[in-house]
Design a protein around this motif. Structure first.
Motif, short mmCIF file in Angstrom:
data_model
loop_
_atom_site.label_atom_id
_atom_site.label_comp_id
_atom_site.label_asym_id
_atom_site.label_seq_id
_atom_site.Cartn_x
_atom_site.Cartn_y
_atom_site.Cartn_z
N LEU A 363 -1.10 15.35 6.58
CA LEU A 363 -0.10 14.57 7.26
C LEU A 363 -0.48 13.52 8.21
O LEU A 363 0.10 12.52 8.32
CB LEU A 363 0.76 15.98 7.93
N GLN A 373 1.17 9.92 0.95
CA GLN A 373 2.60 10.29 1.47
C GLN A 373 3.36 11.05 0.49
O GLN A 373 4.04 11.93 0.74
CB GLN A 373 3.30 8.91 1.86
N ALA A 376 3.46 14.81 0.99
CA ALA A 376 3.94 15.26 2.28
C ALA A 376 5.14 16.24 1.94
O ALA A 376 5.31 17.23 2.58
CB ALA A 376 4.51 14.05 3.04
N LEU A 406 7.04 8.02 3.98
CA LEU A 406 6.52 9.40 4.46
C LEU A 406 7.70 10.19 5.03
O LEU A 406 7.72 11.68 4.82
CB LEU A 406 5.44 9.24 5.67
N ALA A 410 8.94 13.97 3.64
CA ALA A 410 8.84 15.08 4.73
C ALA A 410 10.16 15.82 4.72
O ALA A 410 10.41 17.05 4.82
CB ALA A 410 8.45 14.60 6.23
#
Length: 500
Positions: A363, A373, A376, A406, A410
């Motif tokens: 990360l 990414q 993630a 990203l 996430a």
């Protein structure tokens, strides 16, 4: 086309169809519907209205991912849909709900045609959703095909239960299809009747090359989810037989590892030593990482190529149980998709503290390396499920960065986590400059136990009504969250069912 061409080649796409596939949300729908209840119902109905591009399926998968028992009436109604994929999705969804009661599969599957039933049974096995009592009940369906029967028998044997199965398997030795006969012989050998296997092995050697490849392909597929020592002879042959295409030769070596036995490891090692292309050695190494192989001899992977030498070094360290972080960093430094896959697999099989260190490294680097990414989501889900104390700080860094993609991955990782309390961490993205990120953040928080203000509920209503600049899947989840929080979910489901 011979019938055995269709047997046992069960596509890995079935697994892909059962996972939420996050993509970058569409930038904004250009209208907002006025009535929030009606627009929320329409957002949910989009999941069950088939489209040419299959986009409705992604919405339905997103709803399945919620594993919300309040959706049960909708899924039960879809079992009678005239769309095969909807029926299969509904069956899987009901089995995924953690209600504590097993779904009665037999009356449902008897309403499916044979092709649908085969896909459904395969998916249930792939997703580890088929319990032993369910499998035994399904095995009693009268018009099962040979492939369905063998899949169920293999699954039952795999649970350690083989009482009385021999009498069910033996008649399959008389079938015309050589793949059926071979797999029946393998299963019988597994439960203590090895005498049939020698005959089938001799018959296998006499097959023409095309049929031999078809039978071998069936065994490779079977070995991936039901590995046996008895099948290793053919897997070993397939790794070096040029009648098998390159991808199948590699798949055979990978399947041999599933046995978790010395003989299978030797087949994998030999495939690495005999591989003519460096890329094949890389793929074989990553397959071993994926399966958590712990051995110290990786000489078949080393060839002077940076990627392969670092894969071998990491594999050796993993096998010895020595410090892995330097090797994980070295793999990431190669900046190759396979080195990333190997690093992620290392984390999957490491002690929690080592896995967390690897995930944090990925990360941290993803903040400046777009190639990392997309991973993630998987990493954040793992950290959230493991209740990592480091996750919140990392999410704050991501939220404060300028990396929109990203941030999306996430957030999807948080949404997919089974840890409901972690979803409240989505608040870190509430003031993100990108409106799509803000919307996704609010939707995730709406799925948690967080108390929402009137202003937040109004914003959630706007997203559910099409004004949140999110894709249809996120909009449907927003709609469901809004309906649940306003006490309108039961009425919404009844309207959807009535209009179906």
């Amino acid at each position: 086309m011979p019938e055995h061409r269709h047997h046992f080649v069960l596509s890995s796409l079935i697994l892909a169809l059962t996972c939420l596939l996050p993509g970058e949300p569409a930038e904004g729908q250009n209208y907002i519907e006025v009535n929030p209840f009606d627009s929320s119902v329409r957002a949910l109905k989009a999941a069950i209205e088939p489209t040419r591009d299959g986009s409705n399926h992604k919405i339905l998968l997103a709803l399945r991912q919620l594993r919300d028992s309040d959706l049960t009436p909708l899924f039960e109604d879809l079992l009678d849909s005239n769309q095969p994929l909807l029926r299969i999705d509904a069956l899987l969804a009901l089995n995924e709900l953690e209600t504590g009661e097993a779904v009665e599969l037999r009356p449902i599957l008897t309403r499916f045609n044979q092709r649908e039933r085969l896909i459904a049974i395969s998916a249930l096995i792939d997703l580890d959703l088929l319990e032993l009592p369910q499998a035994r009940t399904v095995l009693d369906i009268e018009d099962l095909s040979e492939v369905e029967e063998l899949m169920l028998l293999a699954h039952i044997i795999g649970t350690g239960e083989d009482t009385g199965l021999g009498s069910r398997i033996r008649p399959l030795l008389e079938m015309d299809d050589p793949a059926t006969r071979m797999i029946a012989a393998l299963l019988l050998a597994e439960i203590g009747e090895p005498e049939h296997l020698q005959r089938e092995m001799e018959a296998f050697q006499e097959l023409d090359s095309q049929t031999k490849v078809l039978v071998g392909t069936a065994l490779i597929d079977l070995a991936n989810w039901h590995p046996t020592r008895e099948g290793l002879t053919i897997l070993g042959m397939a790794t070096s037989d040029t009648d098998f295409v390159r991808s199948l030769r590699l798949a055979a070596a990978d399947a041999a590892l599933a046995c978790e036995c010395p003989e299978g490891i030797e087949i994998w090692k030999a495939a690495g030593r005999n591989a003519k292309a460096a890329g094949d050695r890389s793929r074989l190494a990553v397959a071993a990482f994926d399966r958590g192989l712990r051995i110290q001899d990786w000489s078949g992977t080393r060839d002077g190529r940076l990627l392969n030498d670092r894969l071998a070094a990491a594999g050796e360290a993993f096998g010895r149980g020595t410090e892995l972080m330097p090797h994980a960093k070295n793999l990431l430094d190669v900046k190759h998709p396979l080195s990333l896959q190997a690093t992620l697999s290392l984390a999957d099989h490491c002690p929690p503290e080592t896995a967390e260190a690897i995930w944090m490294t990925i990360l941290s680097r993803a903040l400046s390396d777009p190639r990392l990414q997309p991973s993630a989501g998987r990493v954040v889900t793992g950290m959230a499920d493991g209740r990592s104390p480091e996750l919140q700080g990392m999410l704050r860094q991501i939220a404060n960065s300028d990396q929109k993609v990203l941030a999306e991955f996430a957030l999807i990782g948080l949404m997919n986590s089974s840890n409901g309390s972690a979803k409240t961490d989505a608040i870190l993205f509430a003031k993100h400059p990108n409106p799509t990120i803000q919307s996704i953040s609010l939707v995730i928080r709406a799925l948690s136990d967080e108390v929402m203000t009137n202003k937040q509920m109004k914003e959630l209503q706007t997203i559910a009504s099409g004004g949140g600049r999110v894709d249809a899947s996120i909009r449907a989840i927003a709609a469901w969250a809004w309906l649940e929080r306003t006490g309108n979910s039961d009425q919404a489901i009844q309207e959807i069912i009535a209009s179906d």
